[in-house]
Write an enzyme that holds these catalytic residues in place. Structure first.
Site, PDB file in Angstrom:
ATOM      1  N   LYS A 128      38.085 -56.559  25.770  1.00 53.97           N
ATOM      2  CA  LYS A 128      39.418 -55.444  26.083  1.00 53.97           C
ATOM      3  C   LYS A 128      39.966 -56.266  27.090  1.00 53.97           C
ATOM      4  O   LYS A 128      40.371 -55.548  28.032  1.00 53.97           O
ATOM      5  CB  LYS A 128      38.736 -54.034  26.685  1.00 53.97           C
ATOM      6  CG  LYS A 128      37.989 -53.343  25.443  1.00 53.97           C
ATOM      7  CD  LYS A 128      37.668 -51.980  25.735  1.00 53.97           C
ATOM      8  CE  LYS A 128      37.052 -51.251  24.469  1.00 53.97           C
ATOM      9  NZ  LYS A 128      35.778 -51.629  24.396  1.00 53.97           N
ATOM     10  N   ILE A 174      46.534 -60.347  33.631  1.00 54.65           N
ATOM     11  CA  ILE A 174      47.969 -61.192  33.383  1.00 54.65           C
ATOM     12  C   ILE A 174      47.518 -62.602  32.518  1.00 54.65           C
ATOM     13  O   ILE A 174      46.291 -62.855  32.234  1.00 54.65           O
ATOM     14  CB  ILE A 174      48.457 -61.716  34.641  1.00 54.65           C
ATOM     15  CG1 ILE A 174      47.221 -62.894  35.667  1.00 54.65           C
ATOM     16  CG2 ILE A 174      48.838 -60.625  35.539  1.00 54.65           C
ATOM     17  CD1 ILE A 174      47.822 -63.302  36.721  1.00 54.65           C
ATOM     18  N   SER A 233      38.310 -44.374  20.678  1.00 54.35           N
ATOM     19  CA  SER A 233      37.446 -43.523  19.976  1.00 54.35           C
ATOM     20  C   SER A 233      37.157 -42.328  21.084  1.00 54.35           C
ATOM     21  O   SER A 233      36.772 -41.101  20.411  1.00 54.35           O
ATOM     22  CB  SER A 233      36.264 -44.138  19.509  1.00 54.35           C
ATOM     23  OG  SER A 233      35.471 -44.685  20.482  1.00 54.35           O
ATOM     24  N   GLY A 263      33.026 -45.544  16.870  1.00 54.52           N
ATOM     25  CA  GLY A 263      32.978 -43.933  17.215  1.00 54.52           C
ATOM     26  C   GLY A 263      32.052 -43.346  15.954  1.00 54.52           C
ATOM     27  O   GLY A 263      32.374 -42.076  15.708  1.00 54.52           O
ATOM     28  N   ILE A 264      31.380 -43.676  15.397  1.00 52.93           N
ATOM     29  CA  ILE A 264      30.676 -43.380  14.033  1.00 52.93           C
ATOM     30  C   ILE A 264      29.149 -42.900  14.815  1.00 52.93           C
ATOM     31  O   ILE A 264      28.593 -43.684  15.670  1.00 52.93           O
ATOM     32  CB  ILE A 264      30.347 -44.575  13.178  1.00 52.93           C
ATOM     33  CG1 ILE A 264      31.341 -45.413  12.794  1.00 52.93           C
ATOM     34  CG2 ILE A 264      29.294 -44.097  11.995  1.00 52.93           C
ATOM     35  CD1 ILE A 264      32.253 -44.949  11.723  1.00 52.93           C
ATOM     36  N   GLY A 265      28.834 -41.571  14.349  1.00 53.82           N
ATOM     37  CA  GLY A 265      27.476 -41.037  15.002  1.00 53.82           C
ATOM     38  C   GLY A 265      27.722 -40.494  16.373  1.00 53.82           C
ATOM     39  O   GLY A 265      27.894 -39.447  16.403  1.00 53.82           O
ATOM     40  N   GLN A 268      29.318 -40.782  18.712  1.00 51.50           N
ATOM     41  CA  GLN A 268      30.711 -40.094  19.434  1.00 51.50           C
ATOM     42  C   GLN A 268      31.296 -39.214  18.460  1.00 51.50           C
ATOM     43  O   GLN A 268      32.282 -38.589  18.606  1.00 51.50           O
ATOM     44  CB  GLN A 268      31.677 -41.241  19.467  1.00 51.50           C
ATOM     45  CG  GLN A 268      31.280 -42.309  20.558  1.00 51.50           C
ATOM     46  CD  GLN A 268      32.443 -43.367  20.851  1.00 51.50           C
ATOM     47  OE1 GLN A 268      33.550 -42.907  21.328  1.00 51.50           O
ATOM     48  NE2 GLN A 268      32.019 -44.522  20.386  1.00 51.50           N
ATOM     49  N   GLY A 269      30.622 -38.912  17.168  1.00 51.80           N
ATOM     50  CA  GLY A 269      31.149 -37.731  16.317  1.00 51.80           C
ATOM     51  C   GLY A 269      31.756 -38.148  15.177  1.00 51.80           C
ATOM     52  O   GLY A 269      31.988 -37.594  14.143  1.00 51.80           O
ATOM     53  N   GLY A 270      32.079 -39.457  14.871  1.00 54.71           N
ATOM     54  CA  GLY A 270      32.824 -39.905  13.985  1.00 54.71           C
ATOM     55  C   GLY A 270      31.902 -40.172  12.531  1.00 54.71           C
ATOM     56  O   GLY A 270      30.598 -40.287  12.845  1.00 54.71           O
TER      57      GLY A 270
HETATM   58  P1  XMP Z   1      28.585 -46.568  19.621  1.00 57.67           P
HETATM   59  O1  XMP Z   1      27.100 -46.499  20.117  1.00 57.67           O
HETATM   60  O2  XMP Z   1      29.525 -45.241  20.122  1.00 57.67           O
HETATM   61  O3  XMP Z   1      29.359 -47.560  20.464  1.00 57.67           O
HETATM   62  O4  XMP Z   1      28.659 -46.700  18.073  1.00 57.67           O
HETATM   63  C1  XMP Z   1      30.743 -48.065  19.836  1.00 57.67           C
HETATM   64  C2  XMP Z   1      30.926 -49.530  20.373  1.00 57.67           C
HETATM   65  O5  XMP Z   1      32.336 -49.792  20.223  1.00 57.67           O
HETATM   66  C3  XMP Z   1      32.892 -49.705  21.464  1.00 57.67           C
HETATM   67  N1  XMP Z   1      34.075 -48.945  21.411  1.00 57.67           N
HETATM   68  C4  XMP Z   1      35.472 -49.366  21.315  1.00 57.67           C
HETATM   69  N2  XMP Z   1      35.763 -50.699  21.300  1.00 57.67           N
HETATM   70  N3  XMP Z   1      37.880 -49.758  21.052  1.00 57.67           N
HETATM   71  C5  XMP Z   1      37.071 -50.989  21.118  1.00 57.67           C
HETATM   72  O6  XMP Z   1      37.410 -51.918  21.174  1.00 57.67           O
HETATM   73  C6  XMP Z   1      37.517 -48.701  20.883  1.00 57.67           C
HETATM   74  O7  XMP Z   1      38.430 -47.537  20.724  1.00 57.67           O
HETATM   75  C7  XMP Z   1      36.077 -48.313  20.995  1.00 57.67           C
HETATM   76  N4  XMP Z   1      35.252 -47.290  21.034  1.00 57.67           N
HETATM   77  C8  XMP Z   1      34.206 -47.698  21.172  1.00 57.67           C
HETATM   78  C9  XMP Z   1      32.103 -49.459  22.543  1.00 57.67           C
HETATM   79  O8  XMP Z   1      32.283 -50.042  23.592  1.00 57.67           O
HETATM   80  C10 XMP Z   1      30.649 -49.644  21.953  1.00 57.67           C
HETATM   81  O9  XMP Z   1      30.514 -51.065  22.112  1.00 57.67           O
END
Ligand code: XMP
Length: 256
Positions: free
Chosen positions: A89, A93, A145, A211-213, A215-217
């Protein structure tokens, strides 16, 4: 030389999977970091037939070290015909971003995730330049997510180019097309936003959906809405049987 976008398409085709494994493990005392490496390697051994790429995050680089455990993992990942994505992420700069990218690319990563909030000049541009020079990819965030994502990615803004009101994430989607990004990240927790973003990026910029599982997606919903790849972490890494969990997920999106 194939672009990262093309390499992902090829990996997904040859593996028969659009799943990107987020190789995330919970905190362990740093004295036990050898155990973290063994766990990560075991998960990879079990899960590699069901995935096309692996995403590594800061919380694995911190205990294992970019040029120690992580580089070993990346070699293992690439040795299985999978691609390696660093979820850095990147958010600083340009000069700093370039150095961060050079280190991760030197450790063997095929692509990096970056944050478009930093803007192009002296932000993203130097990052895209180093990725291009080294034939690697840049994936941009678009709508994250987690619940609080609306506070930033969901803001209504005035587009500085058109002077018109728009949504921040739609502006990021347009920019991803303009910059020829190799991918864009839109949370699976927001399938409607995947649909909206898809209308902007079409097939030019692939959508990665985490965001699968946990996180609810839902994987099916994300893919139906237009996600090209799904990113899955705890649903696989914390499962009693990671191979079975990955196999189920793969079955749930086959043929969509
Ligand atoms: P879980 O365990 O929730 O992990 O399946 C998700 C993984 O993805 C990352 N994550 C993101 N990475 N943008 C990203 O670049 C996002 O919106 C985002 N949401 C989740 C999180 O850090 C973890 O590694």
């Amino acid at each position: 030389m194939l672009s990262f976008k093309a390499k992902m398409q090829e990996a997904a085709r040859s593996k028969g999977s659009r799943i990107v494994l987020a190789l995330d493990l919970p905190y362990e005392a740093y004295q036990n970091r050898d155990r973290i490496l063994v766990k990560a390697q075991n998960i990879l051994k079990m899960v590699h037939p069901y995935i096309c790429a692996v995403k590594i995050n800061h919380h694995l680089v911190l205990p294992l070290g970019a040029f120690d455990g992580v580089q070993q993992l990346v070699e293992h990942i690439r040795g299985q015909g999978l691609l390696a994505i660093m979820d850095a992420k990147v958010n600083d700069i340009g000069a700093t971003n370039q150095t961060i990218a050079q280190y991760y690319f030197a450790a063997g990563f095929d692509a990096l995730i970056a944050n478009p909030f930093i803007g192009w000049e002296e932000g993203l541009r130097p990052l895209f330049e180093v990725a291009k020079r080294l034939d690697r990819g840049i994936i941009l965030l678009c709508y994250m997510s987690h619940k609080g994502a609306y506070e930033g990615y969901g803001q209504t803004i005035i587009d500085p180019e058109t002077g018109e009101k728009t949504l921040q994430y739609l502006s990021f989607a347009k920019k991803a097309v303009k910059y020829c990004a190799d991918g864009i990240v839109v949370g699976a927790t927001q399938p409607q936003k995947i649909r909206e973003v898809k209308q902007v990026v079409k097939e030019e910029v692939p959508i990665y959906s985490p965001g699968i599982g946990a996180q609810g997606g839902a994987a099916e919903e994300a893919v139906k809405a237009g996600a090209n790849y799904i990113i899955v972490g705890r649903e696989i890494t914390m499962a009693l049987d990671p191979a079975k969990a990955a196999g189920w997920l793969l079955d749930s999106i086959k043929g969509i």
